[in-house]
Structures are given as C-alpha cells and as structure tokens.
Design a protein around this motif. Structure first.
Motif, PDB file in Angstrom:
ATOM      1  N   VAL A 136      14.999   0.985  -1.425  1.00  0.00           N
ATOM      2  CA  VAL A 136      13.620   1.006  -1.908  1.00  0.00           C
ATOM      3  C   VAL A 136      12.689   0.313  -0.919  1.00  0.00           C
ATOM      4  CG1 VAL A 136      12.074   0.130  -3.712  1.00  0.00           C
ATOM      5  CG2 VAL A 136      14.247   1.167  -4.338  1.00  0.00           C
ATOM      6  N   SER A 137      13.153  -0.802  -0.353  1.00  0.00           N
ATOM      7  CA  SER A 137      12.305  -1.556   0.572  1.00  0.00           C
ATOM      8  C   SER A 137      12.041  -0.797   1.861  1.00  0.00           C
ATOM      9  CB  SER A 137      12.952  -2.905   0.893  1.00  0.00           C
ATOM     10  OG  SER A 137      14.159  -2.712   1.602  1.00  0.00           O
ATOM     11  N   SER A 138      12.880   0.156   2.187  1.00  0.00           N
ATOM     12  CA  SER A 138      12.704   0.905   3.430  1.00  0.00           C
ATOM     13  C   SER A 138      11.631   1.990   3.322  1.00  0.00           C
ATOM     14  CB  SER A 138      14.028   1.559   3.850  1.00  0.00           C
ATOM     15  OG  SER A 138      14.346   2.651   3.001  1.00  0.00           O
ATOM     16  N   LEU A 139      11.273   2.378   2.106  1.00  0.00           N
ATOM     17  CA  LEU A 139      10.348   3.497   1.920  1.00  0.00           C
ATOM     18  C   LEU A 139       8.981   3.267   2.570  1.00  0.00           C
ATOM     19  CD1 LEU A 139      11.159   4.532  -1.767  1.00  0.00           C
ATOM     20  CD2 LEU A 139      11.993   5.559   0.360  1.00  0.00           C
ATOM     21  N   PRO A 140       8.317   2.131   2.322  1.00  0.00           N
ATOM     22  CA  PRO A 140       7.003   1.959   2.959  1.00  0.00           C
ATOM     23  C   PRO A 140       7.087   1.841   4.469  1.00  0.00           C
ATOM     24  CG  PRO A 140       7.667  -0.048   1.829  1.00  0.00           C
ATOM     25  CD  PRO A 140       8.630   1.014   1.417  1.00  0.00           C
ATOM     26  N   ILE A 141       8.199   1.290   4.976  1.00  0.00           N
ATOM     27  CA  ILE A 141       8.354   1.223   6.432  1.00  0.00           C
ATOM     28  C   ILE A 141       8.477   2.630   7.000  1.00  0.00           C
ATOM     29  CG2 ILE A 141       9.668   0.204   8.322  1.00  0.00           C
ATOM     30  CD1 ILE A 141      10.775  -1.798   6.341  1.00  0.00           C
ATOM     31  N   CYS A 296       0.125  -6.132 -13.941  1.00  0.00           N
ATOM     32  CA  CYS A 296      -1.335  -6.006 -13.834  1.00  0.00           C
ATOM     33  C   CYS A 296      -1.716  -5.068 -12.688  1.00  0.00           C
ATOM     34  CB  CYS A 296      -1.969  -7.378 -13.613  1.00  0.00           C
ATOM     35  SG  CYS A 296      -1.988  -8.433 -15.081  1.00  0.00           S
ATOM     36  N   ILE A 297      -0.980  -5.154 -11.584  1.00  0.00           N
ATOM     37  CA  ILE A 297      -1.214  -4.241 -10.462  1.00  0.00           C
ATOM     38  C   ILE A 297      -1.026  -2.794 -10.913  1.00  0.00           C
ATOM     39  CG2 ILE A 297      -0.261  -3.442  -8.258  1.00  0.00           C
ATOM     40  CD1 ILE A 297       0.290  -6.378  -7.567  1.00  0.00           C
ATOM     41  N   GLY A 298       0.043  -2.534 -11.659  1.00  0.00           N
ATOM     42  CA  GLY A 298       0.313  -1.176 -12.134  1.00  0.00           C
ATOM     43  C   GLY A 298      -0.765  -0.646 -13.056  1.00  0.00           C
ATOM     44  N   SER A 299      -1.274  -1.493 -13.941  1.00  0.00           N
ATOM     45  CA  SER A 299      -2.314  -1.038 -14.872  1.00  0.00           C
ATOM     46  C   SER A 299      -3.612  -0.711 -14.128  1.00  0.00           C
ATOM     47  CB  SER A 299      -2.564  -2.104 -15.948  1.00  0.00           C
ATOM     48  OG  SER A 299      -3.065  -3.299 -15.368  1.00  0.00           O
ATOM     49  N   LEU A 300      -3.946  -1.502 -13.103  1.00  0.00           N
ATOM     50  CA  LEU A 300      -5.147  -1.208 -12.313  1.00  0.00           C
ATOM     51  C   LEU A 300      -4.961   0.039 -11.452  1.00  0.00           C
ATOM     52  CD1 LEU A 300      -6.441  -4.722 -11.155  1.00  0.00           C
ATOM     53  CD2 LEU A 300      -7.197  -3.318 -13.086  1.00  0.00           C
ATOM     54  N   LEU A 301      -3.739   0.252 -10.996  1.00  0.00           N
ATOM     55  CA  LEU A 301      -3.457   1.482 -10.247  1.00  0.00           C
ATOM     56  C   LEU A 301      -3.644   2.706 -11.131  1.00  0.00           C
ATOM     57  CD1 LEU A 301      -0.306   0.510  -8.130  1.00  0.00           C
ATOM     58  CD2 LEU A 301      -2.593   1.060  -7.270  1.00  0.00           C
ATOM     59  N   TYR A 302      -3.346   2.570 -12.423  1.00  0.00           N
ATOM     60  CA  TYR A 302      -3.562   3.692 -13.344  1.00  0.00           C
ATOM     61  C   TYR A 302      -5.051   4.046 -13.398  1.00  0.00           C
ATOM     62  CZ  TYR A 302      -3.672   6.531 -17.541  1.00  0.00           C
ATOM     63  OH  TYR A 302      -3.880   7.565 -18.430  1.00  0.00           O
ATOM     64  N   PHE A 316       2.728   2.541  -6.016  1.00  0.00           N
ATOM     65  CA  PHE A 316       2.327   1.357  -5.265  1.00  0.00           C
ATOM     66  C   PHE A 316       2.527   1.576  -3.761  1.00  0.00           C
ATOM     67  CE2 PHE A 316       2.734  -3.539  -4.851  1.00  0.00           C
ATOM     68  CZ  PHE A 316       1.401  -3.618  -4.491  1.00  0.00           C
ATOM     69  N   SER A 317       3.640   2.200  -3.407  1.00  0.00           N
ATOM     70  CA  SER A 317       3.864   2.533  -2.000  1.00  0.00           C
ATOM     71  C   SER A 317       2.755   3.447  -1.484  1.00  0.00           C
ATOM     72  CB  SER A 317       5.221   3.222  -1.826  1.00  0.00           C
ATOM     73  OG  SER A 317       6.276   2.380  -2.212  1.00  0.00           O
ATOM     74  N   HIS A 318       2.364   4.417  -2.318  1.00  0.00           N
ATOM     75  CA  HIS A 318       1.308   5.362  -1.960  1.00  0.00           C
ATOM     76  C   HIS A 318      -0.009   4.627  -1.711  1.00  0.00           C
ATOM     77  CE1 HIS A 318      -1.748   8.536  -2.594  1.00  0.00           C
ATOM     78  NE2 HIS A 318      -0.818   9.356  -2.141  1.00  0.00           N
ATOM     79  N   PHE A 319      -0.330   3.684  -2.594  1.00  0.00           N
ATOM     80  CA  PHE A 319      -1.570   2.915  -2.445  1.00  0.00           C
ATOM     81  C   PHE A 319      -1.535   2.065  -1.179  1.00  0.00           C
ATOM     82  CE2 PHE A 319      -3.986  -0.999  -2.978  1.00  0.00           C
ATOM     83  CZ  PHE A 319      -5.243  -0.516  -3.299  1.00  0.00           C
ATOM     84  N   ILE A 320      -0.415   1.394  -0.940  1.00  0.00           N
ATOM     85  CA  ILE A 320      -0.300   0.517   0.224  1.00  0.00           C
ATOM     86  C   ILE A 320      -0.503   1.295   1.519  1.00  0.00           C
ATOM     87  CG2 ILE A 320       1.340  -0.878   1.570  1.00  0.00           C
ATOM     88  CD1 ILE A 320       2.528  -1.810  -1.112  1.00  0.00           C
ATOM     89  N   SER A 326      -5.831  -1.641   8.128  1.00  0.00           N
ATOM     90  CA  SER A 326      -5.149  -2.451   9.140  1.00  0.00           C
ATOM     91  C   SER A 326      -6.011  -3.694   9.428  1.00  0.00           C
ATOM     92  CB  SER A 326      -4.976  -1.613  10.406  1.00  0.00           C
ATOM     93  OG  SER A 326      -4.345  -2.325  11.412  1.00  0.00           O
ATOM     94  N   PRO A 327      -5.423  -4.891   9.643  1.00  0.00           N
ATOM     95  CA  PRO A 327      -3.996  -5.209   9.729  1.00  0.00           C
ATOM     96  C   PRO A 327      -3.389  -5.663   8.403  1.00  0.00           C
ATOM     97  CG  PRO A 327      -5.246  -7.111  10.431  1.00  0.00           C
ATOM     98  CD  PRO A 327      -6.257  -6.058  10.044  1.00  0.00           C
ATOM     99  N   MET A 328      -4.165  -5.550   7.296  1.00  0.00           N
ATOM    100  CA  MET A 328      -3.649  -6.000   6.001  1.00  0.00           C
ATOM    101  C   MET A 328      -2.465  -5.143   5.558  1.00  0.00           C
ATOM    102  SD  MET A 328      -5.532  -8.491   5.809  1.00  0.00           S
ATOM    103  CE  MET A 328      -4.753  -9.113   4.309  1.00  0.00           C
ATOM    104  N   LEU A 329      -2.409  -3.904   6.049  1.00  0.00           N
ATOM    105  CA  LEU A 329      -1.247  -3.060   5.748  1.00  0.00           C
ATOM    106  C   LEU A 329       0.026  -3.721   6.276  1.00  0.00           C
ATOM    107  CD1 LEU A 329       0.154  -0.472   4.839  1.00  0.00           C
ATOM    108  CD2 LEU A 329      -0.527   0.580   6.996  1.00  0.00           C
ATOM    109  N   GLY A 330      -0.049  -4.273   7.480  1.00  0.00           N
ATOM    110  CA  GLY A 330       1.107  -4.954   8.046  1.00  0.00           C
ATOM    111  C   GLY A 330       1.532  -6.139   7.217  1.00  0.00           C
ATOM    112  N   ILE A 331       0.562  -6.861   6.646  1.00  0.00           N
ATOM    113  CA  ILE A 331       0.885  -8.025   5.805  1.00  0.00           C
ATOM    114  C   ILE A 331       1.592  -7.593   4.529  1.00  0.00           C
ATOM    115  CG2 ILE A 331      -0.128  -9.896   4.451  1.00  0.00           C
ATOM    116  CD1 ILE A 331      -2.291 -10.128   6.584  1.00  0.00           C
ATOM    117  N   LEU A 332       1.107  -6.504   3.916  1.00  0.00           N
ATOM    118  CA  LEU A 332       1.747  -6.034   2.687  1.00  0.00           C
ATOM    119  C   LEU A 332       3.145  -5.472   2.958  1.00  0.00           C
ATOM    120  CD1 LEU A 332      -0.966  -4.369   0.422  1.00  0.00           C
ATOM    121  CD2 LEU A 332       0.436  -6.371  -0.042  1.00  0.00           C
TER     122      LEU A 332
END
Length: 477
Positions: A136-141, A296-302, A316-320, A326-332
């Motif tokens: 799962v952790s590899s998906l956003p990378i 709370c993140i999930g409810s706001l994403l809805y 969440f991966s889609h939103f990120i 950039s560069p906040m994407l790298g931080i997330l």
C-alpha cells in the motif's frame, strides 16, 4: 517535481543518519533487540504507535469515512480496553522472568514445541500482513514516478517503489538494531503526524468558501458523523455493530499487544512493569486520536470529490498526487514512507529476534544476518498483493486486519492458558496441533459463514480453549 525528489532525498538521508548513528555496540543480542532496556518509555510508546500505524492507516483510514462514517472509532475504543487488559493481566508475567522473546514465556510453561509453533505462525502472519502494508505504501511513490514520465507500466513502477523502500529500511535496520529503529520511529511518527495535519488543512483550504459550520451541517445531514452502530443486520455485514466492533477491537488489541512479538517487544524493552503499562495504555489513547484525524480527512475528501467517481480505496492517494503542490507533495510522500518504514523495520527486527531465540538460530547466524534475510523475504511478500487485490471484495485495510484475525484468537488463548493453568491435560506437541487446528477452524468458519473480521478472534480464542477444556474433561472421566 524536482523539489519533491529533493525532499525525499533529504528524508532518506535523515533515516540513514539515525541508522548509522546507533550502529555501534549492537553486536550483542540484548542491545540489538532491546537496547539494554535503556530507552525512556515515552520514546518506546511513540515507537509502538509508529510501528502499528502503518501506511494502511495513512492511506486507508480516510477511505472508511469517505465511503461511510466514523464507525471505525468503535474498534479504536476496543483497542484501549484490550490494551488495558494486557497491561493489568498479561504484562506482569512478561516482566517476571528474563526473556527477550515473549514466546520464551510460553516455552517455559508448555515446552519448546508450542514456543516454536507460535513463532512460526507469527512469522507467516507478519510476512503476509506486513507485505500488504508495504504494498500500500508503494502506491503513491509509483504514482509520483509515473508523473515524472517513466516509460514503464504501473506494475513495474510499483515494484520499483517497493524495492527502494525495502533497501533503505533494510540498511538502517541491519546496521542500527533496535535502538536505531526506535529513534527512527519517533522521527517518522512526527513526520507522519505533521503530514496528516497538513493534509487536513490543505483539503479545508481547497474547499474554498465552504465554511466549517456548513461542512459540519452538510456531513451531519449525510449521516457522516455516525460513530455507534446499534442496528443489527440479520442478513448483512455486522463488523461495526457496536458490541461486535468494541469486542472485536478489544480482542485484536489483546492479541496484537499481548501476544504479537513485534509490538510486545517495545513494551518489554522498558525498564519496569509500570513503564510498560504506561506504554500500552498511552498508545491506545494516541491511536484513537490518530484515527480521528484521518477519519476527518476522509469526510472532507467526500465533500471535495462529491459527485465525482473516485475509488474510495485510492481517494487519499489520488488527492495527494493530483492536488498537493510541490514541494509539499514530497513531504506527504515522505509521511507515507515514514508510516511504512517504521512498520517494516520493526517487523525485520522482531522476525530476526524470534528466529534467533525461539529457533536458536543465533548459534549459527548473527542478528544482522538474520535481519538481512527477513528484510529480503518481506520484499518478496510485498509483491503478493499484486495478484490478490483485484479480486478481494473488501477494502485493503480490512484485508490486512483479517489476515491477523485468523491467528490472533488462538494466540490469545495460548497466553491466557499459560497465565491461568499450572499444567496442561495434553503434551506440548498435541497442544501445538490443537493451536493449528483452531486457526483452521477460524478460517473455515469465517469464510464459510462470511463472518466479519471483528468476530474471527473470539471464535479462534473459543475454539482452542474449548479443545483443551474438552480434552481435560475427557481425561478426567
């Protein structure tokens, strides 16, 4: 995009620094696996939270409130209850001897065969369950690499991301041992938590003029704030029926934090029983609020994606990947890596420990050699979900919980029997067979009757207890 890569580069440098900073004096088992019990309980508590807070929490918990509500908090309440039971009932026994592996306690009570059987089941469940977490952790990378224009398939990119994760984690785990893992966990937990808070604020900002008061009212109208489920469904899934959810959460926590070596290792690595109890109960409270943050993140994403077709498991991966600049994407992405690597490094260390002590492999192999072996093995285990996830009906989080739920019930029964009985009515070998049989019973009943994962642990617990009790009654007669 280049700034995101630079951020990730700095993150990896920090991880390497911590790994090599504590690489000295880790040749002895007591230091490599427990850091001589010198680490303060607060750091061990954070390490425990970081270890159990995998990338599944970061990426999959928001999907639960995105497609549903806050009912997962029922399980979190059960977690606190379960940890309190472990702290008051089981933990005193673990501090009464001079054991490094918690399975040595079972070995001292019932013999080597049950000890090795528990270790073997722990190994299999950890390889499969944490393989999913690593996947799962590899998906956003993989998404990030895809956006950079790599001309290869998504599957190959995902495997490349898994390889990068595994290599970095193996290096600092092998060289630094338990001490490096704990302090790296603390660093990674801070990054992970700040990443979650940043994501929550960013989604709120992206919602624009949609005021917080209006958001709360709108979500309440949609039933998104519901926590407790009192309605029992005679034909459907009752995983979150309040009794089953809290009971299931308590059983999960008793099993994971009372019998799972990877998590118990952080508790018995402290200097005394009182500190261990603080670690257990405190971690349950911290985890509850972590779940609340990501729900709370999930409810706001809805609200953000309302009316759009975005798969819940990847929302969440889609939103990120698509909304974070950039560069906040790298931080997330670093936060996702932090959640994954803390779990992976702990799994490597605990698997090395159980095979060193419970299987006595320390006669032939050093702790570092064993850690390297299990690090490589975990990498290959993380490739398994590529062949399973497309056909799995439930979410990836429930998938991970279900794998552990098949084994945790019988494992709890073993430790409660070791705590409560002076002797067994059967030999250690027969007891081990009963233990394995109860796991198969749990799998058969769970799949056959399509039971929720919250019910699997009580079934496994009751089946082993029932087999031992029935055998004792037959022998008496």
């Amino acid at each position: 995009m280049i700034w995101d890569v630079i951020v990730l580069g700095f993150y990896f440098l920090f991880v390497f620094y911590f790994g090599f900073r504590f690489a000295k004096n880790t040749e002895k088992e007591e230091d490599f696996y427990l850091a001589k019990k010198e680490i303060h309980w607060v750091f061990l508590m954070i390490s425990l939270v970081a270890t159990e807070t995998s990338s599944l929490t970061f990426l999959s918990i928001p999907s639960l409130s995105y497609k549903g509500d806050f009912r997962f908090l029922e399980i979190a309440i059960g977690y606190i209850i379960g940890r309190t039971i472990v702290a008051l009932y089981l933990l005193p026994s673990y501090f009464s001897g001079n054991t490094i592996s918690v399975y040595e306690y079972v070995g001292n009570r019932f013999g080597k065969t049950p000890q090795k059987t528990l270790s073997f089941v722990f190994t299999i469940s950890r390889l499969l369950g944490d393989g999913i977490r690593l996947y799962v952790s590899s998906l956003p990378i993989a998404f990030l690499l895809e956006r950079m224009g790599f001309p290869i398939s998504a599957e190959i990119l995902g495997m490349l991301a898994l390889l990068i994760l595994s290599v970095v984690t193996i290096i600092y785990s092998v060289f630094g041992g338990f001490r490096a893992i704990v302090f790296t966990d603390v660093l990674q937990w801070i990054i992970y938590l700040l990443g979650g808070i940043f994501a929550l604020v960013l989604i709120q900002i992206n919602l624009g003029g949609f005021a917080i008061t209006n958001q709360i009212q709108h979500l309440e109208t949609l039933g998104k704030w519901k926590v407790f489920i009192f309605d029992y469904n005679l034909t459907g899934d009752n995983s979150y029926f309040i009794l089953f959810a809290i009971l299931g959460g308590a059983f999960i926590s008793v099993g994971s934090h009372g019998t799972d070596l990877m998590l118990v290792q952080r508790v018995i690595a402290t200097k005394n029983l009182l500190s261990g109890q603080k670690i257990l109960i405190g971690s349950g409270i911290v985890v509850f609020f972590q779940f609340l943050l990501f729900l709370c993140i999930g409810s706001l994403l809805y609200l953000f994606y309302e009316g759009k077709m975005v798969p819940a498991e990847k929302v969440f991966s889609h939103f990120i990947i698509n909304e974070v600049p950039s560069p906040m994407l790298g931080i997330l992405v670093a936060a996702i890596l932090a959640s994954a690597m803390s779990t992976l490094s702990s799994t490597i260390n605990s698997l090395s420990l159980t095979w060193a002590r419970d299987w006595e492999m320390d006669k032939w192999f050093s702790p570092r050699t064993l850690s390297l072996f299990f690090g490589v093995l975990l990498f290959f285990a993380s490739l398994i979900p590529y062949f399973l996830v497309e056909t799995w009906e439930k979410g990836i989080l429930e998938m991970g919980l279900t794998i552990f739920s098949y084994t945790l019930g019988p494992s709890i029964a073993v430790f409660f029997l070791a705590k409560g009985r002076k002797d067994l009515p059967i030999s250690g070998s027969i007891f081990s067979l009963f233990f394995l049989l109860s796991i198969f019973i749990t799998i058969f009943v769970g799949i056959g009757f399509k039971l929720s994962f919250t019910l699997l642990i009580p079934i496994g617990f009751g089946s082993l207890f029932g087999l031992v009790t029935l055998t004792g009654m037959i022998k008496k007669n």
